[in-house]
Scaffold this motif. Structure first.
Motif, PDB file in Angstrom:
ATOM      1  N   HIS A   1      -5.856   7.554  -4.074  1.00  0.00           N
ATOM      2  CA  HIS A   1      -5.658   7.778  -5.505  1.00  0.00           C
ATOM      3  C   HIS A   1      -4.519   8.742  -5.802  1.00  0.00           C
ATOM      4  CE1 HIS A   1      -7.953  11.413  -4.541  1.00  0.00           C
ATOM      5  NE2 HIS A   1      -7.599  11.913  -5.700  1.00  0.00           N
ATOM      6  N   ALA A   2      -4.072   9.499  -4.784  1.00  0.00           N
ATOM      7  CA  ALA A   2      -3.034  10.508  -4.991  1.00  0.00           C
ATOM      8  C   ALA A   2      -1.706  10.116  -4.365  1.00  0.00           C
ATOM      9  CB  ALA A   2      -3.499  11.859  -4.435  1.00  0.00           C
ATOM     10  N   THR A   3      -1.599   8.879  -3.904  1.00  0.00           N
ATOM     11  CA  THR A   3      -0.370   8.439  -3.232  1.00  0.00           C
ATOM     12  C   THR A   3       0.122   7.127  -3.830  1.00  0.00           C
ATOM     13  OG1 THR A   3      -1.617   7.228  -1.548  1.00  0.00           O
ATOM     14  CG2 THR A   3      -1.042   9.515  -1.053  1.00  0.00           C
ATOM     15  N   ALA A   4       1.436   6.944  -3.812  1.00  0.00           N
ATOM     16  CA  ALA A   4       2.018   5.693  -4.302  1.00  0.00           C
ATOM     17  C   ALA A   4       1.599   4.527  -3.422  1.00  0.00           C
ATOM     18  CB  ALA A   4       3.542   5.810  -4.351  1.00  0.00           C
ATOM     19  N   LEU A   5       1.616   4.730  -2.106  1.00  0.00           N
ATOM     20  CA  LEU A   5       1.183   3.675  -1.190  1.00  0.00           C
ATOM     21  C   LEU A   5      -0.258   3.266  -1.473  1.00  0.00           C
ATOM     22  CD1 LEU A   5       2.602   4.726   2.319  1.00  0.00           C
ATOM     23  CD2 LEU A   5       3.061   2.581   1.110  1.00  0.00           C
ATOM     24  N   GLY A   6      -1.101   4.246  -1.694  1.00  0.00           N
ATOM     25  CA  GLY A   6      -2.501   3.952  -1.954  1.00  0.00           C
ATOM     26  C   GLY A   6      -2.699   3.173  -3.233  1.00  0.00           C
ATOM     27  N   LYS A   7      -1.993   3.552  -4.281  1.00  0.00           N
ATOM     28  CA  LYS A   7      -2.217   2.905  -5.575  1.00  0.00           C
ATOM     29  C   LYS A   7      -1.705   1.471  -5.607  1.00  0.00           C
ATOM     30  CE  LYS A   7      -0.705   6.318  -8.259  1.00  0.00           C
ATOM     31  NZ  LYS A   7      -0.628   7.486  -7.343  1.00  0.00           N
ATOM     32  N   VAL A   8      -0.608   1.160  -4.900  1.00  0.00           N
ATOM     33  CA  VAL A   8      -0.146  -0.238  -4.921  1.00  0.00           C
ATOM     34  C   VAL A   8      -1.123  -1.143  -4.180  1.00  0.00           C
ATOM     35  CG1 VAL A   8       2.292   0.336  -5.161  1.00  0.00           C
ATOM     36  CG2 VAL A   8       1.349   0.035  -2.868  1.00  0.00           C
ATOM     37  N   LEU A   9      -1.898  -0.582  -3.256  1.00  0.00           N
ATOM     38  CA  LEU A   9      -2.895  -1.389  -2.546  1.00  0.00           C
ATOM     39  C   LEU A   9      -4.225  -1.409  -3.297  1.00  0.00           C
ATOM     40  CD1 LEU A   9      -2.071  -0.414   1.149  1.00  0.00           C
ATOM     41  CD2 LEU A   9      -1.346  -2.419  -0.151  1.00  0.00           C
ATOM     42  N   LEU A  10      -4.616  -0.307  -3.902  1.00  0.00           N
ATOM     43  CA  LEU A  10      -5.817  -0.304  -4.743  1.00  0.00           C
ATOM     44  C   LEU A  10      -5.665  -1.296  -5.892  1.00  0.00           C
ATOM     45  CD1 LEU A  10      -6.613   3.525  -5.067  1.00  0.00           C
ATOM     46  CD2 LEU A  10      -7.979   1.818  -3.833  1.00  0.00           C
ATOM     47  N   ALA A  11      -4.461  -1.413  -6.414  1.00  0.00           N
ATOM     48  CA  ALA A  11      -4.216  -2.291  -7.558  1.00  0.00           C
ATOM     49  C   ALA A  11      -4.440  -3.758  -7.218  1.00  0.00           C
ATOM     50  CB  ALA A  11      -2.795  -2.094  -8.086  1.00  0.00           C
ATOM     51  N   HIS A  12      -4.391  -4.110  -5.942  1.00  0.00           N
ATOM     52  CA  HIS A  12      -4.565  -5.498  -5.527  1.00  0.00           C
ATOM     53  C   HIS A  12      -6.000  -5.814  -5.108  1.00  0.00           C
ATOM     54  CE1 HIS A  12      -0.608  -7.498  -5.580  1.00  0.00           C
ATOM     55  NE2 HIS A  12      -0.138  -6.270  -5.534  1.00  0.00           N
ATOM     56  N   LEU A  13      -6.888  -4.851  -5.189  1.00  0.00           N
ATOM     57  CA  LEU A  13      -8.278  -5.124  -4.854  1.00  0.00           C
ATOM     58  C   LEU A  13      -8.920  -5.998  -5.921  1.00  0.00           C
ATOM     59  CD1 LEU A  13      -9.609  -1.641  -3.646  1.00  0.00           C
ATOM     60  CD2 LEU A  13      -8.986  -3.605  -2.226  1.00  0.00           C
ATOM     61  N   ALA A  14      -9.865  -6.828  -5.503  1.00  0.00           N
ATOM     62  CA  ALA A  14     -10.664  -7.577  -6.469  1.00  0.00           C
ATOM     63  C   ALA A  14     -11.462  -6.576  -7.302  1.00  0.00           C
ATOM     64  CB  ALA A  14     -11.603  -8.534  -5.736  1.00  0.00           C
ATOM     65  N   PRO A  15     -11.786  -6.913  -8.546  1.00  0.00           N
ATOM     66  CA  PRO A  15     -12.487  -5.955  -9.431  1.00  0.00           C
ATOM     67  C   PRO A  15     -13.735  -5.336  -8.806  1.00  0.00           C
ATOM     68  CG  PRO A  15     -11.770  -7.854 -10.687  1.00  0.00           C
ATOM     69  CD  PRO A  15     -11.467  -8.164  -9.249  1.00  0.00           C
ATOM     70  N   GLU A  16     -14.555  -6.165  -8.118  1.00  0.00           N
ATOM     71  CA  GLU A  16     -15.780  -5.617  -7.533  1.00  0.00           C
ATOM     72  C   GLU A  16     -15.469  -4.682  -6.360  1.00  0.00           C
ATOM     73  OE1 GLU A  16     -15.023  -9.749  -5.812  1.00  0.00           O
ATOM     74  OE2 GLU A  16     -14.977  -8.763  -7.784  1.00  0.00           O
ATOM     75  N   GLU A  17     -14.399  -4.988  -5.609  1.00  0.00           N
ATOM     76  CA  GLU A  17     -14.002  -4.107  -4.499  1.00  0.00           C
ATOM     77  C   GLU A  17     -13.479  -2.783  -5.041  1.00  0.00           C
ATOM     78  OE1 GLU A  17     -12.388  -6.695  -0.818  1.00  0.00           O
ATOM     79  OE2 GLU A  17     -11.246  -6.970  -2.678  1.00  0.00           O
ATOM     80  N   LEU A  18     -12.703  -2.844  -6.089  1.00  0.00           N
ATOM     81  CA  LEU A  18     -12.173  -1.625  -6.687  1.00  0.00           C
ATOM     82  C   LEU A  18     -13.292  -0.745  -7.211  1.00  0.00           C
ATOM     83  CD1 LEU A  18      -9.901   0.180  -7.674  1.00  0.00           C
ATOM     84  CD2 LEU A  18      -9.746  -1.245  -9.734  1.00  0.00           C
ATOM     85  N   GLU A  19     -14.264  -1.342  -7.892  1.00  0.00           N
ATOM     86  CA  GLU A  19     -15.369  -0.548  -8.436  1.00  0.00           C
ATOM     87  C   GLU A  19     -16.192   0.090  -7.322  1.00  0.00           C
ATOM     88  OE1 GLU A  19     -15.733   0.383 -11.557  1.00  0.00           O
ATOM     89  OE2 GLU A  19     -13.860  -0.715 -11.832  1.00  0.00           O
ATOM     90  N   ALA A  20     -16.404  -0.639  -6.228  1.00  0.00           N
ATOM     91  CA  ALA A  20     -17.131  -0.070  -5.093  1.00  0.00           C
ATOM     92  C   ALA A  20     -16.353   1.083  -4.478  1.00  0.00           C
ATOM     93  CB  ALA A  20     -17.395  -1.150  -4.045  1.00  0.00           C
ATOM     94  N   THR A  21     -15.039   0.943  -4.405  1.00  0.00           N
ATOM     95  CA  THR A  21     -14.193   2.005  -3.849  1.00  0.00           C
ATOM     96  C   THR A  21     -14.214   3.231  -4.747  1.00  0.00           C
ATOM     97  OG1 THR A  21     -12.735   0.387  -2.789  1.00  0.00           O
ATOM     98  CG2 THR A  21     -11.848   2.597  -3.119  1.00  0.00           C
ATOM     99  N   LEU A  22     -14.096   3.007  -6.048  1.00  0.00           N
ATOM    100  CA  LEU A  22     -14.115   4.137  -6.985  1.00  0.00           C
ATOM    101  C   LEU A  22     -15.458   4.850  -6.961  1.00  0.00           C
ATOM    102  CD1 LEU A  22     -12.236   2.683 -10.088  1.00  0.00           C
ATOM    103  CD2 LEU A  22     -11.366   4.239  -8.342  1.00  0.00           C
ATOM    104  N   ALA A  23     -16.530   4.098  -6.773  1.00  0.00           N
ATOM    105  CA  ALA A  23     -17.858   4.705  -6.741  1.00  0.00           C
ATOM    106  C   ALA A  23     -18.033   5.596  -5.519  1.00  0.00           C
ATOM    107  CB  ALA A  23     -18.931   3.621  -6.749  1.00  0.00           C
TER     108      ALA A  23
END
Length: 265
Positions: free
Chosen positions: A139-161
């Motif tokens: 969440h604090a890196t450019a590399l991380g955010k370009v890959l988080l942005a490509h997660l499926a919605p359910e994967e992203l929500e699980a990661t954020l949780a």
């Protein structure tokens, strides 16, 4: 959700891996107590694991301190084969460094963290230089955010949780809602610029490495506020990264035809 395969896992191996991962910091050696605290294991268990690794040649002790030996590199050797993303990326990353004078990295997403798997530095390395295999908060890196942005919605929500959105600087995004908003922007433009979100004085820009529109990793440049601005990263560095990421993706696809079967025309 309960892991249906949990009964098939070997706990002693899980503990051994936890001990190995305790050495992921910058310390050259650790005590049994320090390893036990990092791995969340009892000291007698850690001691037995270390003695086993010592017998196998993967660890050695000097007094009360334990270190890993070069033999541990055997474990990751398969990942760094000729057809792997890091080995293919190195052929192109030096071009980015030559053109920008900045450090170039390739990272992959692992949960809520980014792992650096390839890195080429300019002759003026940055403070807090990242090592191969080092993990950084996505969440604090450019590399991380370009890959988080490509997660499926359910994967992203699980990661954020599961992800602790810790503040590293006053600019770090620590709100899940704000991060979702940022990722929506990243997803739309397919790049991210990070300005002092991880370390004060450091900036970065990253793009995804896409094969068949799926990310296999991210390509980024990191620099300092002295050398780069948000405008220069966006207008000069980012287009170069897109060009190079495309070349890496094509070479990676061609080197791994078994992973990417072409659809019949």
């Amino acid at each position: 959700m309960t892991d249906e395969r949990s009964r098939d896992r070997i706990q002693s191996i899980e503990r051994g891996v936890a001990v190995l991962r305790s050495f992921s910091g910058r310390e050259a050696s650790l005590s049994v107590a320090e390893i036990a605290a990092r791995a969340g294991l009892a000291r007698p268990v850690v001691r037995r694991i270390l003695l086993t690794f010592e017998h196998l040649g993967y660890a050695e002790s000097r007094g009360a301190a334990w270190t890993l030996t070069p033999r541990v590199l055997e474990i990751g050797a398969g990942y760094f084969a000729a057809s792997s993303l890091p080995e293919i990326s190195y052929r192109y990353m030096s071009h980015v460094v030559e053109r920008t004078g900045d450090t170039c990295s390739v990272g992959v997403l692992d949960g809520h963290e980014i792992i650096h798997v390839a890195r080429v530095e300019d002759h003026r390395p940055l403070p807090d230089s990242v090592r191969i295999g080092q993990r950084l908060p996505a969440h604090a890196t450019a590399l991380g955010k370009v890959l988080l942005a490509h997660l499926a919605p359910e994967e992203l929500e699980a990661t954020l949780a599961a992800a602790p959105l810790e503040a590293h600087t006053p600019r770090t995004i620590t709100s899940a809602d704000r991060l979702r908003e940022r990722l929506a922007v990243v997803r739309a433009r397919d790049y991210d610029v990070s300005i002092e979100e991880l370390y004060p004085g450091q900036v970065a820009v990253a793009v995804p490495i896409l094969v068949d529109r799926r990310p296999v990793g991210g390509l980024g440049v990191s620099s300092s506020t002295v050398r780069e601005t948000e405008q220069s990263l966006t207008e000069v560095v980012m287009p170069l990264l897109r060009e190079v990421a495309g070349a890496i993706a094509s070479a990676y696809r061609n080197a791994n035809p078994q992973r990417f079967r072409r659809s019949a025309v």
